[in-house]
Design a protein around this motif. Structure first.
Motif, PDB file in Angstrom:
ATOM      1  N   ILE A 191      -0.336  -0.220  18.384  1.00 11.05           N
ATOM      2  CA  ILE A 191       0.488   1.050  18.394  1.00 11.05           C
ATOM      3  C   ILE A 191       1.714   0.477  17.785  1.00 11.05           C
ATOM      4  CG2 ILE A 191       1.597   2.679  19.690  1.00 11.05           C
ATOM      5  CD1 ILE A 191      -0.747   2.683  21.723  1.00 11.05           C
ATOM      6  N   GLU A 192       2.524  -0.439  18.322  1.00 13.42           N
ATOM      7  CA  GLU A 192       3.652  -0.582  17.456  1.00 13.42           C
ATOM      8  C   GLU A 192       3.443  -1.106  16.055  1.00 13.42           C
ATOM      9  OE1 GLU A 192       6.973  -4.396  17.890  1.00 13.42           O
ATOM     10  OE2 GLU A 192       5.544  -4.050  19.880  1.00 13.42           O
ATOM     11  N   ALA A 193       2.518  -1.713  15.690  1.00 13.98           N
ATOM     12  CA  ALA A 193       2.330  -2.009  14.352  1.00 13.98           C
ATOM     13  C   ALA A 193       1.972  -0.866  13.440  1.00 13.98           C
ATOM     14  CB  ALA A 193       1.136  -3.025  14.147  1.00 13.98           C
ATOM     15  N   LEU A 194       1.349   0.266  14.129  1.00  7.45           N
ATOM     16  CA  LEU A 194       1.289   1.409  13.493  1.00  7.45           C
ATOM     17  C   LEU A 194       2.286   2.006  12.962  1.00  7.45           C
ATOM     18  CD1 LEU A 194      -1.924   2.820  15.121  1.00  7.45           C
ATOM     19  CD2 LEU A 194      -1.880   1.654  12.739  1.00  7.45           C
ATOM     20  N   VAL A 195       3.226   2.282  14.152  1.00  8.30           N
ATOM     21  CA  VAL A 195       4.381   3.089  13.934  1.00  8.30           C
ATOM     22  C   VAL A 195       5.494   2.448  13.132  1.00  8.30           C
ATOM     23  CG1 VAL A 195       6.482   3.773  15.279  1.00  8.30           C
ATOM     24  CG2 VAL A 195       4.069   4.244  16.145  1.00  8.30           C
ATOM     25  N   ARG A 196       5.554   0.895  13.201  1.00  7.39           N
ATOM     26  CA  ARG A 196       6.380   0.038  12.403  1.00  7.39           C
ATOM     27  C   ARG A 196       5.994   0.337  10.890  1.00  7.39           C
ATOM     28  NH1 ARG A 196       4.970  -4.805  13.286  1.00  7.39           N
ATOM     29  NH2 ARG A 196       5.442  -4.943  15.390  1.00  7.39           N
ATOM     30  N   ALA A 197       4.758   0.230  10.662  1.00  6.08           N
ATOM     31  CA  ALA A 197       3.997   0.285   9.081  1.00  6.08           C
ATOM     32  C   ALA A 197       4.713   1.750   8.628  1.00  6.08           C
ATOM     33  CB  ALA A 197       2.795   0.213   9.143  1.00  6.08           C
ATOM     34  N   ARG A 198       4.393   2.887   9.403  1.00  5.26           N
ATOM     35  CA  ARG A 198       4.877   4.245   9.051  1.00  5.26           C
ATOM     36  C   ARG A 198       6.306   4.200   8.646  1.00  5.26           C
ATOM     37  NH1 ARG A 198       6.957   8.263  11.460  1.00  5.26           N
ATOM     38  NH2 ARG A 198       6.357   7.510  13.699  1.00  5.26           N
ATOM     39  N   THR A 199       7.199   3.780   9.606  1.00  5.97           N
ATOM     40  CA  THR A 199       8.550   3.862   9.534  1.00  5.97           C
ATOM     41  C   THR A 199       9.054   3.036   8.285  1.00  5.97           C
ATOM     42  OG1 THR A 199       9.002   2.338  11.328  1.00  5.97           O
ATOM     43  CG2 THR A 199       9.101   4.771  12.045  1.00  5.97           C
ATOM     44  N   ASN A 201       9.172   4.512   5.354  1.00  7.99           N
ATOM     45  CA  ASN A 201       9.854   5.727   5.296  1.00  7.99           C
ATOM     46  C   ASN A 201       8.913   7.170   5.221  1.00  7.99           C
ATOM     47  OD1 ASN A 201      12.408   4.438   5.261  1.00  7.99           O
ATOM     48  ND2 ASN A 201      11.931   3.782   3.237  1.00  7.99           N
ATOM     49  N   LEU A 202       7.956   7.018   5.972  1.00  9.28           N
ATOM     50  CA  LEU A 202       7.105   8.491   6.218  1.00  9.28           C
ATOM     51  C   LEU A 202       7.245   8.776   7.586  1.00  9.28           C
ATOM     52  CD1 LEU A 202       3.864   6.738   4.744  1.00  9.28           C
ATOM     53  CD2 LEU A 202       5.415   8.203   3.517  1.00  9.28           C
ATOM     54  N   THR A 203       7.390  10.511   7.610  1.00 10.26           N
ATOM     55  CA  THR A 203       7.202  11.274   8.855  1.00 10.26           C
ATOM     56  C   THR A 203       5.526  11.028   9.187  1.00 10.26           C
ATOM     57  OG1 THR A 203       6.870  13.144   7.838  1.00 10.26           O
ATOM     58  CG2 THR A 203       9.161  12.353   8.103  1.00 10.26           C
ATOM     59  N   ARG A 209      -3.453   1.343   3.887  1.00 10.21           N
ATOM     60  CA  ARG A 209      -3.548   1.841   2.791  1.00 10.21           C
ATOM     61  C   ARG A 209      -2.447   2.986   2.376  1.00 10.21           C
ATOM     62  NH1 ARG A 209      -8.688   3.672   1.210  1.00 10.21           N
ATOM     63  NH2 ARG A 209      -9.491   1.445   1.850  1.00 10.21           N
ATOM     64  N   ALA A 210      -2.116   4.086   3.296  1.00 14.69           N
ATOM     65  CA  ALA A 210      -1.373   4.896   3.042  1.00 14.69           C
ATOM     66  C   ALA A 210      -0.082   4.734   3.260  1.00 14.69           C
ATOM     67  CB  ALA A 210      -1.671   6.295   4.020  1.00 14.69           C
ATOM     68  N   THR A 211       0.158   3.614   4.174  1.00 18.75           N
ATOM     69  CA  THR A 211       1.516   3.133   4.519  1.00 18.75           C
ATOM     70  C   THR A 211       2.171   1.809   3.697  1.00 18.75           C
ATOM     71  OG1 THR A 211       0.701   1.447   6.241  1.00 18.75           O
ATOM     72  CG2 THR A 211       1.576   3.743   6.774  1.00 18.75           C
ATOM     73  N   GLY A 212       0.997   1.545   2.551  1.00 21.74           N
ATOM     74  CA  GLY A 212       1.540   0.373   1.506  1.00 21.74           C
ATOM     75  C   GLY A 212       1.424  -0.958   2.360  1.00 21.74           C
ATOM     76  N   THR A 213       0.639  -0.900   3.329  1.00 20.62           N
ATOM     77  CA  THR A 213       0.278  -2.331   4.051  1.00 20.62           C
ATOM     78  C   THR A 213      -1.012  -2.724   3.790  1.00 20.62           C
ATOM     79  OG1 THR A 213      -0.044  -1.199   5.899  1.00 20.62           O
ATOM     80  CG2 THR A 213       2.217  -2.008   5.716  1.00 20.62           C
ATOM     81  N   ARG A 214      -1.463  -3.877   4.654  1.00 21.66           N
ATOM     82  CA  ARG A 214      -2.867  -4.336   4.459  1.00 21.66           C
ATOM     83  C   ARG A 214      -3.366  -4.682   5.792  1.00 21.66           C
ATOM     84  NH1 ARG A 214      -4.609  -9.693   4.119  1.00 21.66           N
ATOM     85  NH2 ARG A 214      -2.342 -10.448   3.823  1.00 21.66           N
TER      86      ARG A 214
END
Length: 94
Positions: free
Chosen positions: A31-39, A42-44, A79-84
């Motif tokens: 969960i922390e990794a997901l939120v960190r990737a989104r933030t 810079n995505l809401t 992919r949507a957050t620019g991560t792998r």
């Protein structure tokens, strides 16, 4: 008054508690990794939802740990957050 770290140490002596704590700790790490990737991107939640073709509430459920995401969902999220997305298995004792 008992300090939280002392209470945790006492509970960690119980093998059942230790096992459940480890299981939950793994879920919170995801969960922390997901939120960190989104933030970091810079995505809401709303912006990410649009990229994923879903709703903000679906993203909130995912980030809140209320659903168990599929590998495909995690790959799309990355992919949507620019991560792998990477997955690994490590020895249970380490």
């Amino acid at each position: 008054m008992t300090k939280l770290k002392d209470l945790k140490a006492r509970f960690m002596e119980d093998p059942e508690f230790r096992e459940e704590y480890a299981r939950i700790d793994e879920e919170y790490a995801l969960i922390e990794a997901l939120v960190r990737a989104r933030t970091t991107a810079n995505l809401t939640q709303e912006q990410l939802a649009r990229r994923l073709g879903t709703t903000q509430s679906a993203v909130a459920r995912l980030e809140g740990g209320r659903v168990s995401p599929s590998f495909a969902t995690l790959r799309r999220y990355a992919r949507a957050t620019g991560t792998r997305l990477t997955v690994g298995l490590v020895p249970a004792d380490g």
